[in-house]
Every structure is written in C-alpha cells, then in structure tokens.
Design an enzyme around this catalytic site. Structure first.
Site, PDB file in Angstrom:
ATOM      1  N   TYR A  96       2.056  -4.746  -0.261  1.00 40.72           N
ATOM      2  CA  TYR A  96       1.374  -5.861  -0.922  1.00 40.72           C
ATOM      3  C   TYR A  96       1.870  -6.034  -2.350  1.00 40.72           C
ATOM      4  O   TYR A  96       1.227  -6.687  -3.165  1.00 40.72           O
ATOM      5  CB  TYR A  96      -0.152  -5.631  -0.922  1.00 40.72           C
ATOM      6  CG  TYR A  96      -0.755  -5.787   0.466  1.00 40.72           C
ATOM      7  CD1 TYR A  96      -0.380  -4.942   1.492  1.00 40.72           C
ATOM      8  CD2 TYR A  96      -1.694  -6.772   0.735  1.00 40.72           C
ATOM      9  CE1 TYR A  96      -0.919  -5.071   2.768  1.00 40.72           C
ATOM     10  CE2 TYR A  96      -2.242  -6.914   2.000  1.00 40.72           C
ATOM     11  CZ  TYR A  96      -1.841  -6.056   3.011  1.00 40.72           C
ATOM     12  OH  TYR A  96      -2.373  -6.189   4.268  1.00 40.72           O
TER      13      TYR A  96
ATOM     14  N   LYS B 138       3.474   7.119   7.899  1.00 41.45           N
ATOM     15  CA  LYS B 138       4.563   7.033   8.882  1.00 41.45           C
ATOM     16  C   LYS B 138       5.747   7.790   8.291  1.00 41.45           C
ATOM     17  O   LYS B 138       6.863   7.280   8.169  1.00 41.45           O
ATOM     18  CB  LYS B 138       4.876   5.546   9.158  1.00 41.45           C
ATOM     19  CG  LYS B 138       5.779   5.296  10.332  1.00 41.45           C
ATOM     20  CD  LYS B 138       5.187   5.666  11.691  1.00 41.45           C
ATOM     21  CE  LYS B 138       6.179   5.401  12.812  1.00 41.45           C
ATOM     22  NZ  LYS B 138       5.753   6.014  14.092  1.00 41.45           N
TER      23      LYS B 138
ATOM     24  N   ASP C 121       0.611   5.187  14.013  1.00 40.29           N
ATOM     25  CA  ASP C 121       0.515   4.733  15.405  1.00 40.29           C
ATOM     26  C   ASP C 121      -0.451   5.624  16.188  1.00 40.29           C
ATOM     27  O   ASP C 121      -1.301   5.145  16.945  1.00 40.29           O
ATOM     28  CB  ASP C 121       1.900   4.640  16.073  1.00 40.29           C
ATOM     29  CG  ASP C 121       2.859   5.746  15.646  1.00 40.29           C
ATOM     30  OD1 ASP C 121       2.491   6.554  14.777  1.00 40.29           O
ATOM     31  OD2 ASP C 121       3.975   5.808  16.182  1.00 40.29           O
TER      32      ASP C 121
ATOM     33  N   ASP D 244      -5.320  -1.804   5.753  1.00 38.36           N
ATOM     34  CA  ASP D 244      -5.824  -3.139   6.077  1.00 38.36           C
ATOM     35  C   ASP D 244      -5.958  -3.257   7.603  1.00 38.36           C
ATOM     36  O   ASP D 244      -6.985  -3.721   8.125  1.00 38.36           O
ATOM     37  CB  ASP D 244      -4.843  -4.191   5.532  1.00 38.36           C
ATOM     38  CG  ASP D 244      -5.466  -5.572   5.418  1.00 38.36           C
ATOM     39  OD1 ASP D 244      -6.681  -5.694   5.677  1.00 38.36           O
ATOM     40  OD2 ASP D 244      -4.751  -6.518   5.087  1.00 38.36           O
TER      41      ASP D 244
ATOM     42  N   ASP E 226      -9.719  -3.313   9.952  1.00 37.73           N
ATOM     43  CA  ASP E 226     -10.152  -4.384  10.874  1.00 37.73           C
ATOM     44  C   ASP E 226     -10.399  -3.791  12.262  1.00 37.73           C
ATOM     45  O   ASP E 226     -11.375  -4.129  12.934  1.00 37.73           O
ATOM     46  CB  ASP E 226      -9.067  -5.474  10.998  1.00 37.73           C
ATOM     47  CG  ASP E 226      -9.324  -6.679  10.092  1.00 37.73           C
ATOM     48  OD1 ASP E 226      -9.737  -6.451   8.939  1.00 37.73           O
ATOM     49  OD2 ASP E 226      -9.105  -7.827  10.523  1.00 37.73           O
TER      50      ASP E 226
END
Ligand code: NAD
Length: 340
Positions: free
Chosen positions: A131, A177, A210, A234, A238
């Site tokens: 971001y 990751k 993942d 983010d 959700d």
C-alpha cells in the site's frame, strides 16, 4: 468537569452516510447517559468531493481532523483509474502514522458463523507494504508495485501485537510469505523475533499466508492474535469477518501514537447506496472501539452489550443476517437498548 471529546465525522460515499449516521445516533444515546460529551465536527472526504475540491481529501478536512481527539470514518469509494486520487483511508493512515490496524473477529449470539465462540484479532501493519503507493508502468503492459517493508514499522506492529496477545490468550501467529519474499518478509520475520524477546509468556507460531488462509477456514479457533503485513492483513480480515459472521459486523481501528481513526472493515458497497438495507453494526462497533480508545471503557462496553442484546433477541435482522430489516431499524433497536 465534563470531559468533551472532539470527533471528526467523515460520512464517506455509498452506504457510508447511512451507517455513519446510524452510529452517531447510537453514540449520542450512550453520551446522554454518560458524564462525557461528544462534539462531532463534520468533514467532507471521498469520491463525492473530487468534482468540487479536485481531491478526495480536501485540506479543510485535514485541518478539521487535526483539531480532534479521534475520527469516525465512513467507507469511501476509491477510483481505480491510474492517476486518480488514492484511497483516503490509506492517505490518512500515512499522514497520522496510524500504524496499527486492529480488527477484532468475534462471533455474536444468534449469528451464523463457521464455528461457534470464535474470538481472535487481526493486527495489520497499516503504513507500508504493497500500500506504499509506489507503482509505475515500466513499458506498455509491464508494471511494478513496490512492496516496502522496513524494520522499524515491522517492529512497531509486532510489539503492538505482542502487547495485545499478552493481555489476551497469549498466543501470537505471524503470517508472511518468507519462502518467496525472502528479503521483505525476512525483515518482517526478524522484527517479530526481536519483539518476541520482551514477551516470553506469549506462545508464537509462524505461518505462510496461503496456509494461514486455509487454517482460518479449517480451524479458526487456533488463532488468538494474528500479526501480518498490510495486504495480507487486509485479505485475512475480510475472510475472518465472514468466518465469524458477516462483513456487516466487522469493525476496525487505525491506531497511532497520537491519534485513532475508527471505521468499518467493509467498503462503500455502492450498489446498496441509499437503500437503507445494509447492516450498520460494523460502524457502530467501530464507534464502540473509538470510545474504548478515548478511555471511556464503560460506554464502549454499553454499546457492545446493546448490540449483543439486539442480536441475541433476533427480532431485528438486516439482509446479511438473513432478515429484512433496515439500517435505521437496526440502529433504533440498539438505541432503544441503550435508553432502557
Ligand atoms: P465492500 O466491502 O464495499 O462490499 C462488498 C460486499 O460486502 C457488498 O456488496 C455487500 O454484499 C457486503 N457488505 C459490505 N458492507 C456491508 C454491510 N454494512 N452490511 C451488509 N453487507 C455488506 O467492498 P468492495 O465492493 O470491494 O468495495 C467497494 C468500494 O469501497 C471500493 O471503491 C473500495 O475501494 C471501497 N473500500 C473502501 C474502504 C474504506 O473506506 N476503508 C474499505 C474497503 C473498500
């Protein structure tokens, strides 16, 4: 002496005005029974401002925010064309260094969730990562986005998450990751290990993003505090909102050293604009988190308890909860509990 808090209220776009107005009604109901006062200063921001001001965050609004103790922010629509003004939320997080995005993920009574009695928190680094806004076109059809990860920001968010975990069930999972993003997530992982030294009583798990998204579906009760970088947080929050109930119930806090901004996790859901249909609870719970941040813990708990009571009763249910009731009916039911 009566304490007065100045609150910047930004209603936003799409469903923003409906859910923000519902929240202000609830905050005013709790204020009426408390010893503090809330002074709302209304500011303009969002897509609807661009035609008039040439920006989605006018300087008048920034000045207004600077005078306040906290900000209640409705969701805003972000244009997606290259060169258009960037997200207001992302800009405010950077300007006020609201480095911790804290998203509680908790089941509510009488609300269908993947599993019962879930209670965990996603703590997301809020100022950098993907971001950072550093994106460019190298050649036609070839673009790059910089994923900026710094040791300082990673250490700050890791420390925030460890502190929170030490006040809860003392379990922290850091999500990354690192097998692919060896340098950037290497910095993040090293910062988490550095912060860990100050919290020997917190159990730590390390997970690839993942695997973490899979685990969130398979065994969400595994988690207590999840800490991660900006984009991963983010997406995970959700997903976590749906796992625990509905995006219409999920609230978020953006916390810095000197300021806090409170908003729903969801966006402006443009297709529901003006329909008085969506669930205002996400923003109402953000209002509760704002009072908690201001130190008004009893008032914050009153709002949470009123929300729980209305959901438990199950008489008023918005569409996301399988009902037909309106945004304002939900807000009125919560206000009625606060007045009782
Ligand atoms: P969204 O969260 O706005 O909507 C996705 C879907 O979730 C909706 O279609 C709806 O089915 C459901 N939903 C959302 N809020 C709900 C509520 N209160 N009650 C019931 N159901 C609800 O996500 P999107 O469609 O990806 O984004 C729409 C716009 O919002 C975009 O312009 C995006 O940039 C913006 N956005 C803003 C913020 C913010 O202001 N912080 C955050 C996320 C998205």
């Amino acid at each position: 002496m009566t304490k007065t808090y100045k609150i910047a209220a930004l209603k936003g776009d799409g469903i923003g005005p409906e859910v923000t107005e519902a929240t202000i009604k609830v905050l005013e109901a709790v204020e009426a029974k408390s010893t503090f006062k809330l002074n709302f200063l209304y500011g303009e921001a969002g897509l609807h401002c661009i035609a008039q001001y040439g920006t989605n965050l006018p300087k008048e609004t920034l000045e207004l925010i600077r005078q306040t103790d906290a900000c209640l922010k409705g969701p805003m629509t972000t244009p997606e064309e290259a060169g258009a003004p960037v997200s207001v939320a992302v800009t405010l997080r950077k300007i006020f260094n609201l480095y911790a995005n804290v998203r509680p993920c908790k089941t509510f009574p009488n609300v269908e969730a993947l599993k019962p009695n879930l209670d965990f928190v996603v703590v997301r680094e809020n100022t950098e990562g993907l971001y950072s806004g550093a994106e460019s076109l190298l050649a036609p059809g070839v673009g790059v986005a910089l994923r900026i990860i710094t040791h300082d920001a990673s250490l700050k968010i890791a420390d925030y998450a460890f502190k929170l975990a030490s006040q809860r069930r003392k379990h922290l999972t850091y999500v990354h990751k690192g097998n692919i993003l060896r340098i950037t997530d290497g910095i993040f992982k090293d910062a988490v290990k550095e912060a860990q030294k100050n919290y020997p009583d917190v159990t730590v798990d390390d997970m690839h993003v993942d695997a973490a998204t899979m685990q969130l579906i398979k065994k969400p009760e595994f988690y207590d505090v999840i800490v991660t970088t900006n984009l991963f947080g983010d997406i995970l929050s959700d997903e976590a909102a749906q796992v625990t109930g509905s995006l219409g119930l999920a609230a978020g806090a953006n916390i810095g050293e000197k300021y806090g901004m409170f908003e729903p996790v969801h966006g402006s859901a443009p297709k529901y604009t003006g329909m008085n249909r969506v669930n205002p609870i996400a923003t109402i719970m953000a209002g509760s988190m704002m009072l908690d941040y201001l130190g008004e813990k009893a008032a914050a708990a009153k709002i949470e308890n009123a929300v729980i009571a209305v959901l438990k009763e199950g008489k008023v249910r918005t569409a996301d909860l399988g009902g037909k009731d309106t945004t304002s009916a939900m807000a009125d039911a919560i206000v009625a509990k606060l007045k009782a």
